[in-house]
Scaffold this motif. Structure first.
Motif, short mmCIF file in Angstrom:
data_model
loop_
_atom_site.label_atom_id
_atom_site.label_comp_id
_atom_site.label_asym_id
_atom_site.label_seq_id
_atom_site.Cartn_x
_atom_site.Cartn_y
_atom_site.Cartn_z
N GLU A 7 33.80 -10.64 -33.79
CA GLU A 7 35.06 -11.40 -33.83
C GLU A 7 34.81 -12.83 -34.30
N ASN A 8 33.76 -13.44 -33.75
CA ASN A 8 33.47 -14.83 -34.11
C ASN A 8 33.12 -14.97 -35.58
N ILE A 9 32.34 -14.00 -36.08
CA ILE A 9 31.97 -14.05 -37.50
C ILE A 9 33.22 -13.96 -38.36
N LEU A 10 34.11 -13.03 -37.99
CA LEU A 10 35.32 -12.85 -38.80
C LEU A 10 36.23 -14.07 -38.69
N ASN A 11 36.31 -14.67 -37.50
CA ASN A 11 37.12 -15.89 -37.36
C ASN A 11 36.59 -17.01 -38.22
N ALA A 12 35.26 -17.16 -38.22
CA ALA A 12 34.64 -18.22 -39.05
C ALA A 12 34.91 -17.94 -40.52
N ASN A 13 34.82 -16.66 -40.88
CA ASN A 13 35.08 -16.30 -42.28
C ASN A 13 36.53 -16.61 -42.65
N ASP A 14 37.46 -16.27 -41.75
CA ASP A 14 38.89 -16.52 -42.04
C ASP A 14 39.15 -18.00 -42.22
N HIS A 15 38.48 -18.80 -41.40
CA HIS A 15 38.68 -20.25 -41.51
C HIS A 15 38.21 -20.75 -42.88
N LEU A 16 37.05 -20.27 -43.28
CA LEU A 16 36.52 -20.70 -44.58
C LEU A 16 37.37 -20.16 -45.73
N ALA A 17 37.93 -18.97 -45.52
CA ALA A 17 38.83 -18.41 -46.55
C ALA A 17 40.03 -19.34 -46.75
N GLU A 18 40.52 -19.92 -45.66
CA GLU A 18 41.65 -20.85 -45.78
C GLU A 18 41.24 -22.10 -46.56
N VAL A 19 40.00 -22.53 -46.36
CA VAL A 19 39.50 -23.68 -47.10
C VAL A 19 39.44 -23.35 -48.60
N ASN A 20 38.94 -22.15 -48.91
CA ASN A 20 38.90 -21.71 -50.32
C ASN A 20 40.30 -21.68 -50.91
N ARG A 21 41.25 -21.14 -50.14
CA ARG A 21 42.64 -21.02 -50.62
C ARG A 21 43.20 -22.42 -50.92
N ALA A 22 42.93 -23.36 -50.00
CA ALA A 22 43.46 -24.71 -50.20
C ALA A 22 42.88 -25.33 -51.47
N ARG A 23 41.63 -25.04 -51.72
CA ARG A 23 40.97 -25.57 -52.91
C ARG A 23 41.59 -24.99 -54.18
N LEU A 24 41.84 -23.70 -54.17
CA LEU A 24 42.47 -23.04 -55.32
C LEU A 24 43.89 -23.55 -55.50
N ASP A 25 44.61 -23.70 -54.38
CA ASP A 25 46.00 -24.19 -54.46
C ASP A 25 46.03 -25.60 -55.05
N ALA A 26 45.11 -26.44 -54.59
CA ALA A 26 45.10 -27.83 -55.06
C ALA A 26 44.86 -27.89 -56.57
N ALA A 27 44.10 -26.92 -57.07
CA ALA A 27 43.80 -26.91 -58.51
C ALA A 27 44.85 -26.11 -59.30
N GLY A 28 45.79 -25.47 -58.60
CA GLY A 28 46.82 -24.67 -59.28
C GLY A 28 46.27 -23.40 -59.90
N VAL A 29 45.23 -22.85 -59.27
CA VAL A 29 44.62 -21.62 -59.79
C VAL A 29 45.12 -20.43 -58.99
N PHE A 30 45.66 -19.42 -59.67
CA PHE A 30 46.03 -18.17 -59.01
C PHE A 30 44.81 -17.26 -59.01
N SER A 31 44.62 -16.52 -57.90
CA SER A 31 43.39 -15.74 -57.79
C SER A 31 43.65 -14.35 -57.22
N ILE A 32 42.88 -13.39 -57.72
CA ILE A 32 42.95 -12.03 -57.18
C ILE A 32 41.56 -11.56 -56.78
N ASN A 33 41.55 -10.70 -55.78
CA ASN A 33 40.32 -10.08 -55.29
C ASN A 33 40.41 -8.60 -55.60
N ILE A 34 39.59 -8.13 -56.55
CA ILE A 34 39.64 -6.72 -56.94
C ILE A 34 38.61 -5.93 -56.14
#
Ligand SMILES: Nc1nc2c(ncn2[C@@H]2O[C@H](COP(=O)(O)OP(=O)(O)OP(=O)(O)O)[C@@H](O)[C@H]2O)c(=O)[nH]1
Ligand SMILES: [Mg+2]
Length: 220
Positions: free
Chosen positions: A9-36
């Motif tokens: 659970e802790n690993i997944l929570n830490a991962n989710d938090h970092l995923a939000e950081v990645n999302r914010a970075r992509l949003d700030a740059a106006g980049v749309f992203s997909i995970n295939i």
């Protein structure tokens, strides 16, 4: 007395938090992203190869390719016209995670791109549990895998925003009950955007490209 140590659970929570950081970075740059995501050999890289030249006039595209070893897929993406292609070797892990994507994003000048395509490691189980921070997730099913996969790998089918059904050129040669497959998908993910296509012949590519283009434009 037993004490429960919620490591996973802790690993997944830490991962989710970092995923939000990645999302914010992509949003700030106006980049749309997909995970295939898909099983090995379903056609992730082939779809990317077919998609890149068709988007060339519209968007600048970066590709991040996850694989256990080798840079074969990133080389293929670069060859197909990616404006940048980065290979992430997981060293044995069966999925990408948010830390790995963060490392890849650090190598990219995000202001140069409108679209980021992430190819996850070929696997129908692990990638579903690890958010990356990408905006939409895309699953590729392919005809030779068989029509029972939604029933056997529900976790993967449940959470995706779009489903590509690849290798339809093989339908005349491989037993595949489309109705049975579609029923399995509908139970798990009603109304999911579905694109039957062939990355070999190009049949069905237009609907996929229209969806992807509209997603990128809605981000901008
Ligand atoms: N007949 C047919 N073959 C296809 C199609 N798409 C991909 N292939 C073939 O399927 C094989 C695997 O394709 P890849 O694109 O490498 O698959 P992948 O999902 O990226 O594979 P991994 O990255 O190893 O998990 C290759 O031999 C492709 O030529 C298709 O639409 N029809
Ligand atoms: Mg590949």
């Amino acid at each position: 007395m037993t004490t429960r140590v919620p490591i996973v659970e802790n690993i997944l929570n830490a991962n989710d938090h970092l995923a939000e950081v990645n999302r914010a970075r992509l949003d700030a740059a106006g980049v749309f992203s997909i995970n295939i995501m898909a099983s090995p050999g379903a056609g992730k890289t082939s779809l990317i190869e077919q998609t890149l030249p068709r988007l060339k006039e519209r968007f600048r595209v970066a590709v991040v390719d996850g694989d256990i070893a080798t840079s074969i897929d990133a080389d293929r993406a670069a060859q197909a016209g990616a404006d940048a292609a980065i290979q992430v070797n997981t060293g044995g892990d069966c999925h990408l995670d948010a830390v790995m994507l963060r490392g890849a994003l650090e190598q990219l000048d995000l202001s140069r791109f409108e679209l980021l395509i992430v190819e996850n490691v070929g696997n129908l189980v692990c990638p579903a549990s690890f958010k990356l921070g990408t905006h939409k997730s895309v699953l590729i099913a392919s005809i030779p895998e068989g029509d029972d996969k939604p029933y056997k790998y529900p976790g993967m089918y449940r959470g995706v925003d779009a489903l590509v059904v690849n290798k339809i050129d093989l339908l005349p040669y491989v037993p595949f009950r489309m109705e049975y497959f579609t029923h399995g998908v509908e139970v798990l993910n009603p109304g999911v955007n579905t694109f039957p296509l062939s990355a070999k012949t190009g049949e069905g590519m237009d609907a996929w490209l229209d969806w992807l283009t509209s997603q990128v434009k809605s981000k901008r």
